[in-house]
Design an enzyme around this catalytic site. Structure first.
Site, PDB file in Angstrom:
ATOM      1  N   ARG A  58       0.845  -1.209   0.000  1.00  0.00           N
ATOM      2  CA  ARG A  58       0.000   0.000   0.000  1.00  0.00           C
ATOM      3  C   ARG A  58       0.870   1.245   0.000  1.00  0.00           C
ATOM      4  O   ARG A  58       0.498   2.280  -0.535  1.00  0.00           O
ATOM      5  CB  ARG A  58      -0.984   0.002   1.173  1.00  0.00           C
ATOM      6  CG  ARG A  58      -1.806   1.281   1.281  1.00  0.00           C
ATOM      7  CD  ARG A  58      -3.185   1.087   1.931  1.00  0.00           C
ATOM      8  NE  ARG A  58      -3.117   0.344   3.173  1.00  0.00           N
ATOM      9  CZ  ARG A  58      -2.686   0.844   4.338  1.00  0.00           C
ATOM     10  NH1 ARG A  58      -2.280   2.096   4.414  1.00  0.00           N
ATOM     11  NH2 ARG A  58      -2.667   0.096   5.411  1.00  0.00           N
ATOM     12  N   TYR A 111     -13.352  17.218 -16.069  1.00  0.00           N
ATOM     13  CA  TYR A 111     -13.891  15.866 -16.025  1.00  0.00           C
ATOM     14  C   TYR A 111     -15.054  15.799 -15.019  1.00  0.00           C
ATOM     15  O   TYR A 111     -14.972  16.386 -13.933  1.00  0.00           O
ATOM     16  CB  TYR A 111     -12.745  14.928 -15.611  1.00  0.00           C
ATOM     17  CG  TYR A 111     -13.114  13.479 -15.625  1.00  0.00           C
ATOM     18  CD1 TYR A 111     -13.268  12.799 -16.817  1.00  0.00           C
ATOM     19  CD2 TYR A 111     -13.300  12.783 -14.437  1.00  0.00           C
ATOM     20  CE1 TYR A 111     -13.607  11.453 -16.839  1.00  0.00           C
ATOM     21  CE2 TYR A 111     -13.635  11.449 -14.448  1.00  0.00           C
ATOM     22  CZ  TYR A 111     -13.799  10.787 -15.652  1.00  0.00           C
ATOM     23  OH  TYR A 111     -14.133   9.465 -15.648  1.00  0.00           O
ATOM     24  N   ASP A 182      -4.462  18.852 -14.958  1.00  0.00           N
ATOM     25  CA  ASP A 182      -4.781  17.486 -15.387  1.00  0.00           C
ATOM     26  C   ASP A 182      -4.310  17.370 -16.841  1.00  0.00           C
ATOM     27  O   ASP A 182      -4.889  17.975 -17.740  1.00  0.00           O
ATOM     28  CB  ASP A 182      -6.294  17.259 -15.247  1.00  0.00           C
ATOM     29  CG  ASP A 182      -6.722  15.844 -15.637  1.00  0.00           C
ATOM     30  OD1 ASP A 182      -6.016  15.209 -16.439  1.00  0.00           O
ATOM     31  OD2 ASP A 182      -7.780  15.397 -15.156  1.00  0.00           O
ATOM     32  N   LYS A 207      -6.088   6.344 -19.523  1.00  0.00           N
ATOM     33  CA  LYS A 207      -6.260   6.824 -20.899  1.00  0.00           C
ATOM     34  C   LYS A 207      -4.977   6.590 -21.699  1.00  0.00           C
ATOM     35  O   LYS A 207      -4.527   5.476 -21.796  1.00  0.00           O
ATOM     36  CB  LYS A 207      -6.705   8.285 -20.862  1.00  0.00           C
ATOM     37  CG  LYS A 207      -7.780   8.594 -19.804  1.00  0.00           C
ATOM     38  CD  LYS A 207      -9.119   7.914 -20.078  1.00  0.00           C
ATOM     39  CE  LYS A 207     -10.095   7.962 -18.912  1.00  0.00           C
ATOM     40  NZ  LYS A 207     -10.354   9.255 -18.333  1.00  0.00           N
TER      41      LYS A 207
HETATM   42  C1  LIG Z   1     -10.865   9.733 -17.114  1.00  0.00           C
HETATM   43  C2  LIG Z   1     -10.412  11.039 -16.614  1.00  0.00           C
HETATM   44  C3  LIG Z   1     -10.228  11.254 -15.239  1.00  0.00           C
HETATM   45  C4  LIG Z   1     -10.549  10.203 -14.198  1.00  0.00           C
HETATM   46  O1  LIG Z   1      -9.716   9.093 -14.322  1.00  0.00           O
HETATM   47  P1  LIG Z   1     -10.135   7.613 -13.840  1.00  0.00           P
HETATM   48  O2  LIG Z   1      -8.934   6.803 -14.174  1.00  0.00           O
HETATM   49  O3  LIG Z   1     -11.362   7.233 -14.624  1.00  0.00           O
HETATM   50  O4  LIG Z   1     -10.430   7.685 -12.390  1.00  0.00           O
HETATM   51  C5  LIG Z   1      -9.760  12.485 -14.844  1.00  0.00           C
HETATM   52  N1  LIG Z   1      -9.472  13.456 -15.733  1.00  0.00           N
HETATM   53  C6  LIG Z   1      -9.647  13.286 -17.059  1.00  0.00           C
HETATM   54  C7  LIG Z   1      -9.328  14.399 -17.998  1.00  0.00           C
HETATM   55  C8  LIG Z   1     -10.115  12.069 -17.550  1.00  0.00           C
HETATM   56  O5  LIG Z   1     -10.295  11.905 -18.861  1.00  0.00           O
END
Ligand SMILES: *Cc1c(COP(=O)(O)O)cnc(C)c1O
Length: 391
Positions: A58, A111, A182, A207
């Site tokens: 963890r 998001y 992000d 992604k």
């Molecule tokens: C998908 C996404 C998230 C969240 O990510 P998860 O892996 O689904 O928790 C946050 N920011 C953006 C821009 C995303 O496309």
């Protein structure tokens, strides 16, 4: 940037990797919860922080550590912390950056779950102002004496508007606040927020970083001090990534540059096709010179990525269009080998109240397309035949 560093592709493959005594060329999956102490004194030194080492997965796991080192290097940060999902990473980063009594400025187009997280922060005594950070006047006006954090995505999900990372960082730093970006949509291959002045980068590794749609993951990159405190927060939240997911993301990242190049190329061809189609009201893709922030995009990123938005002429045609697609897959998520398409108003951004959504530009006729790595003529052909059904 250190000019002696190897190129990005070389680092994507080799950075952080450590060769084992066995000679294993790839990073092994350390599928273990605890690690054996050498003896009682060793245990006490590790637990007391006097010696560094593995105790329990963890907190730190050798497979995950490779992912973290690789990612820190590629974003030009000092350190990184991987988490089980993008949202776990964003949560840990936000709770590391703010506490009750603080104020946050967040872009209004982010998001869906991040938006929802920020809305909920008021229950913890943190005020959040949502504004359009693409206009610097809004950013300046939103500051309060207790503003500690500015958060945005660029491009923003799903309206593809951009925020000037350097300009916002300059404003925030003057006021003593930190900037968190992000960088999921462009990845460090196309955009490096830390080099542009941001303090912290977060990612949904689900992604493009992993790139194959077969695991969830999230990463935070920042200074060593910041990541140390994020690691402390995150360890108690317990959202650690599994060694197998780390391994999949490490594997995915080795081909990130060639995948992103193809995503860029395919997306540009699809954007041009859609732009020329009668049933499309508009295409929003930062790679098109018609995008209102095309110049900013060129200044702060080396490519526009694989995601775009487009508007049908009439919102009532959306369901039939989506249901007529045969290759493009109707699914949320983005940044993987397959082309994925979805309708933010009823899917990813359904949590945003309609009147806010419309004001932010997430209209009922807007569709988000994540262009994949298939042959681009097949993607275009599929979109074309589905549009014809509506004619
Ligand atoms: C998908 C996404 C998230 C969240 O990510 P998860 O892996 O689904 O928790 C946050 N920011 C953006 C821009 C995303 O496309």
């Amino acid at each position: 940037m250190n000019s002696k560093k190897s190129g990005f592709s070389t680092r994507a493959i080799h950075s952080g990797e450590k060769h084992e005594d066995t000679g294993s060329v790839t990073t092994p999956i350390y599928q273990t919860a605890p690690f054996k102490f050498k003896n009682a004194a060793h245990a006490s030194d590790l637990m007391g922080g006097r010696e560094k080492g593995y105790i329990y997965s963890r907190g730190l796991n050798p497979t995950t550590e490779v992912l973290e080192k690789k990612m820190a290097d590629l974003e030009d940060g000092e350190a990184a912390l991987a988490q089980t999902t993008g949202m776990a990473a964003i949560c840990a980063a936000v709770f590391t950056s703010v506490k009750g009594g603080d104020h946050v400025i967040a872009d209004e187009v982010i998001y869906g779950s991040t938006y929802d997280l920020f809305v909920g922060l008021k229950d913890y005594g943190v005020d959040v102002t949502f504004t359009d950070t693409s206009d610097l006047r809004n950013v300046k006006e939103a500051f309060r004496p207790n503003t500690k954090l500015v958060f945005f995505e660029s491009p923003a999900n799903p309206t593809m508007k951009l925020t000037d990372i350097k300009a916002v960082s300059d404003i925030a730093h003057e006021k003593g606040a930190k900037v968190m970006v992000d960088n999921t949509f462009l990845t460090p291959y196309l955009q490096k927020p830390l080099i542009l002045g941001a303090d912290v980068v977060v990612h949904s590794a689900t992604k493009y970083l992993n790139g194959h749609g077969d695991t969830l993951g999230g990463i935070i990159v920042g200074s060593s001090d910041y990541i140390k405190s994020a690691r402390h927060t995150a360890k108690n939240f317990g959202g650690s990534i599994t060694p197998f997911s780390s391994w999949l993301i490490i594997r995915g990242m080795k081909t990130l540059p060639i995948r992103m190049d193809r995503h860029n190329q395919n997306a540009m061809a699809v954007a041009k096709f859609l732009q020329g189609h009668d049933l499309i009201k508009s295409v929003i893709y930062p790679g098109l010179p018609e995008h209102p922030q095309y110049e900013l995009g060129r200044k702060q990123a080396s490519g526009a990525g694989g995601v775009m938005a487009f508007l049908l002429e009439d919102a009532k045609d959306v369901p039939l269009f989506l249901d007529s697609l045969k290759l493009c897959t109707l699914a949320v998520s983005l940044g993987e080998t397959a082309t994925l398409i979805q309708h933010p108003a009823t899917m990813t951004h359904a949590v945003v109240p309609r009147q806010d959504r419309i004001r932010y530009g997430i209209s009922d006729e807007l569709i988000r397309l994540s262009v994949g790595l298939e042959d681009v003529r097949d993607i275009i052909h599929d979109l074309e035949q589905a549009l014809e059904v509506n004619q």
